[in-house]
Design a protein around this motif. Sequence first.
Motif, short mmCIF file in Angstrom:
data_model
loop_
_atom_site.label_atom_id
_atom_site.label_comp_id
_atom_site.label_asym_id
_atom_site.label_seq_id
_atom_site.Cartn_x
_atom_site.Cartn_y
_atom_site.Cartn_z
N ALA A 101 -3.30 9.71 -4.55
CA ALA A 101 -3.25 11.17 -4.69
C ALA A 101 -4.04 11.62 -5.90
O ALA A 101 -4.79 12.61 -5.85
N ASP A 102 -3.89 10.90 -7.03
CA ASP A 102 -4.63 11.24 -8.24
C ASP A 102 -6.13 11.08 -8.03
O ASP A 102 -6.94 11.88 -8.51
N PHE A 103 -6.51 10.00 -7.32
CA PHE A 103 -7.92 9.76 -7.05
C PHE A 103 -8.52 10.90 -6.24
O PHE A 103 -9.62 11.38 -6.55
N ARG A 104 -7.81 11.34 -5.22
CA ARG A 104 -8.31 12.44 -4.38
C ARG A 104 -8.53 13.70 -5.22
O ARG A 104 -9.54 14.39 -5.07
N GLU A 105 -7.60 13.96 -6.10
CA GLU A 105 -7.69 15.19 -6.92
C GLU A 105 -8.82 15.08 -7.93
O GLU A 105 -9.63 16.00 -8.09
N GLN A 106 -8.90 13.91 -8.63
CA GLN A 106 -9.91 13.76 -9.68
C GLN A 106 -11.32 13.61 -9.12
O GLN A 106 -12.30 13.96 -9.79
N ALA A 107 -11.47 13.08 -7.91
CA ALA A 107 -12.80 12.96 -7.30
C ALA A 107 -13.45 14.34 -7.17
O ALA A 107 -14.66 14.49 -7.37
N VAL A 108 -12.62 15.34 -6.87
CA VAL A 108 -13.13 16.71 -6.74
C VAL A 108 -13.25 17.38 -8.10
O VAL A 108 -14.27 18.00 -8.43
N SER A 109 -12.22 17.24 -8.94
CA SER A 109 -12.23 17.92 -10.25
C SER A 109 -13.31 17.36 -11.17
O SER A 109 -13.78 18.07 -12.07
N SER A 110 -13.72 16.10 -10.97
CA SER A 110 -14.76 15.50 -11.81
C SER A 110 -16.15 16.04 -11.48
O SER A 110 -17.10 15.82 -12.22
N GLY A 111 -16.27 16.71 -10.34
CA GLY A 111 -17.56 17.23 -9.91
C GLY A 111 -18.35 16.25 -9.06
O GLY A 111 -19.46 16.56 -8.62
N ALA A 112 -17.77 15.06 -8.80
CA ALA A 112 -18.47 14.06 -7.99
C ALA A 112 -18.42 14.41 -6.51
O ALA A 112 -19.27 13.97 -5.73
N SER A 113 -17.41 15.17 -6.10
CA SER A 113 -17.25 15.51 -4.69
C SER A 113 -16.73 16.94 -4.57
O SER A 113 -16.04 17.43 -5.46
N ARG A 114 -17.06 17.57 -3.44
CA ARG A 114 -16.52 18.90 -3.16
C ARG A 114 -15.46 18.82 -2.07
O ARG A 114 -14.99 19.85 -1.58
N ILE B 202 0.82 -1.21 0.00
CA ILE B 202 0.00 0.00 0.00
C ILE B 202 0.85 1.25 0.00
O ILE B 202 0.38 2.34 -0.37
N ASN B 203 2.14 1.12 0.40
CA ASN B 203 3.02 2.29 0.46
C ASN B 203 3.95 2.40 -0.74
O ASN B 203 4.89 3.21 -0.74
N SER B 204 3.70 1.60 -1.78
CA SER B 204 4.53 1.72 -2.98
C SER B 204 4.27 3.05 -3.67
O SER B 204 3.20 3.66 -3.50
N ALA B 205 5.21 3.48 -4.44
CA ALA B 205 5.10 4.78 -5.12
C ALA B 205 3.90 4.83 -6.05
O ALA B 205 3.18 5.83 -6.12
N GLU B 206 3.66 3.71 -6.76
CA GLU B 206 2.53 3.68 -7.70
C GLU B 206 1.19 3.83 -6.98
O GLU B 206 0.32 4.57 -7.42
N VAL B 207 1.06 3.10 -5.88
CA VAL B 207 -0.21 3.14 -5.15
C VAL B 207 -0.42 4.51 -4.51
O VAL B 207 -1.52 5.08 -4.56
N LYS B 208 0.64 5.07 -3.92
CA LYS B 208 0.53 6.40 -3.32
C LYS B 208 0.13 7.43 -4.37
O LYS B 208 -0.68 8.32 -4.12
N SER B 209 0.74 7.32 -5.55
CA SER B 209 0.42 8.24 -6.63
C SER B 209 -1.03 8.08 -7.07
O SER B 209 -1.73 9.06 -7.33
N ALA B 210 -1.50 6.82 -7.14
CA ALA B 210 -2.88 6.56 -7.56
C ALA B 210 -3.87 7.14 -6.54
O ALA B 210 -4.90 7.71 -6.92
#
Length: 765
Positions: free
Chosen positions: A470-483, A460-468
């Motif tokens: 982080a990307d999920f947190r950002e896109q969840a808001v930018s997609s308009g699904a969450s504020r 769970i602490n691999s670079a790929e998973v951490k990056s995913a």
Amino acid sequence: MGNRDTRVRGIAARAGGWSARHRWAAVGIWVLFVVLAMGLGSAAGTVELKDSDQLSGETGRAAAIAEEAGIDEPAGETVLVQGRDAGVKATSTEFRAAVDAVMKAVEGTGKVTNVTSPYDTDTISKDGRSALVQFDMRGEAETAGERVEPVLKAVEGVQKDHGSVLIEEIGGASMNKTFDDAFGNDFKQAEYSAVPVALGILLVAFGALVAALVPVLLAITAIVATMGLMMLVSHIQPMDDTSSSVMLLVGLAVGVDYCLFYLRREREERAAGRDPETALRIAAATSGRAIIVSGVTVCVAMAGMLFTGIATFKAMGLASLMVVAVAMVGSVTVLPAVLSLLGTRVEKGRIPFLHPDKRRKSNSGSGNGTSGNGRSGDNGSRFWTSVLRVVLAKPAISLVVAAGALLAIAAPALGMKTQNLTLDQEFGDSLPIVATYERVNEAFPGGSDPAEVVVKAADINSAEVKSAIADFREQAVSSGASRGPVEVTVHDSQNVAFVYVPLVGGSNLDKAEKSLEIIRDEVRPATFGKVDGVEAPVTGQVAGSKDFNDQLVSAVAPVFAFVVVFAFLLMLLSFRSLTIAITSIVLNLLSVGAAYGILVAVFQHGWGASLVGAEGVGAIITWLPLFLFVILFGLSMDYHVFVVSRIREARMRGLTTRDAIQHGVVTTAGVITSAAVIMVAVFAIFGTLSMQSMKQMGVGLAAAVLIDATIIRGVLLPAVMALLGERNWYFPKWLNRLPDLSHDESPEAAASPPPPAVEGERVGV
């Protein structure tokens, strides 16, 4: 008319005869069975349903990941701090002081952990007027409601010292405590009051205390035995509290009904001049057989719940099936023994102004109550005699009017909308915590019930998973699904992370489900989907509601097909009439459809909702339509089987079809009315509970039983049968190869013991 030969002894008659001859043995075996079932069940204990068992789809997989990892999420609590006017914002001194005071107060209780400041987690609303202090309850989440009271009092104390802001707590633990305090006794009171209500109605029906007590006591022993069996079966199919409540409802309804039908027939034959032994033998051969046909049909209907694939429904189906089977067996075995032991003492404790002897009016010559070669002592119902006179005089008009009325009542069901009810829909404004829930959702859309993404990875602490993540947190808001804010909790040793996403739409499930679709279908594939070996099922209240609804929708066709086909076959084999089997199914479907229409009209559209102490909430709770179909289809068969059995019995004795209809409906009117009043009263008790889902269940069940016992039983059935005439008994020759489950025994055959004969010898009726 099909088979006019029949066995001298049917199963019910043989069982009743043996029990009457071996009275103490039959009673002893029954008591031993009840004691053993409860004793063995208590020793084995109950296996409760787990979240991973109850949930389906992604929500079930998310729960399974957490369970496999040994992660028990604590009960999370939130304190809303909100400025009472626009000038008081999170940046003001008094607001900060209130937040600090809340954090200090809850920590001081020693009951919480992981207290976070809104200034650190950025849980401040866009308008700056609201902020959330968040923390977890110590100990197991399931029992957190028992430990949350000191925390609630601490928060109330802070509110008293900071009048410029509104301070309110909400969360799993506080909601559980609030609901338990407000409604925890509702169910117990409803369950406890069901027995006195049934007993009171039976007193009116029989006018004698002993006669009224017998059905209630047998129903209670059947329920007790089934409780023990449920504990044993739970090791194969886990059970929950819902299945126990449903079992109690169904057990009381059918247990009392079966005894009521049996006891009334025995009394009727005695009133006609039969000696007690002969009266009991006739009741065993006629009502006993009808109980078996009805019981097996109800069991088949309940078994339909097993085809949903949903653990809660499977548990309810098994529990209901078992209690019906136990009540059915008890009614045809121990009941004859008890009646034989009591004899005329069953009339003890007479209530003069209620006893039937005081109410009975002579209707001699009406064709009612025929038993054997003469008239029975139960002369039927004046009311139903009058109704039938009109129905049989104008059957076509009666059919069109009654069927048209029920179709009109059923029409709103075409627009039925199902969903899991949100907190405000379930409880309205009856609880202060509902207002808190709405305020949190208004300031932080979806914040009170966020979607939860359970991320499982090899590391769970691999670079790929951490990056995913982080990307999920950002896109969840930018997609308009969450504020936002999108929060993450990582469990390093288990290689699991929980990502909490407040969904845009909040308590509006339609809008929240659209946000969920974006998360599942767009944001997740674009982030976690790019990392090999990562699972990221999405769960939460909105996801659970959608997955549950989807699975129920997929289960509707197989469940409906199973119940209808097997009920049709049972009616066909039991009555040896293709016409009776088809009309039985059609009339039952019409009854269920009318119940659906009433539910939608009252609870979805709010038409007349105030009359039942409810309100229109815009939807029907997801599980109710399928649950009602199975329960009502089974219970409706009770009345249908008993009426048609009596009609067929009279027809086989030589009455014309028209006279047989009159006889069957009128002579069963009193007992079925009593049974229906008991069911309606018991179900109506649940309609008085404060939860909208329980109101919906209670009103739906009560309305359907009322419709079935009046319009269906008293108008539609006789009208259809009158129009069909001799075609009621149509049974094609090519169907004669099917097994014969009719095994009728007329009162004449039952009235005197048969001469010695080879088992299975056939005689003419």
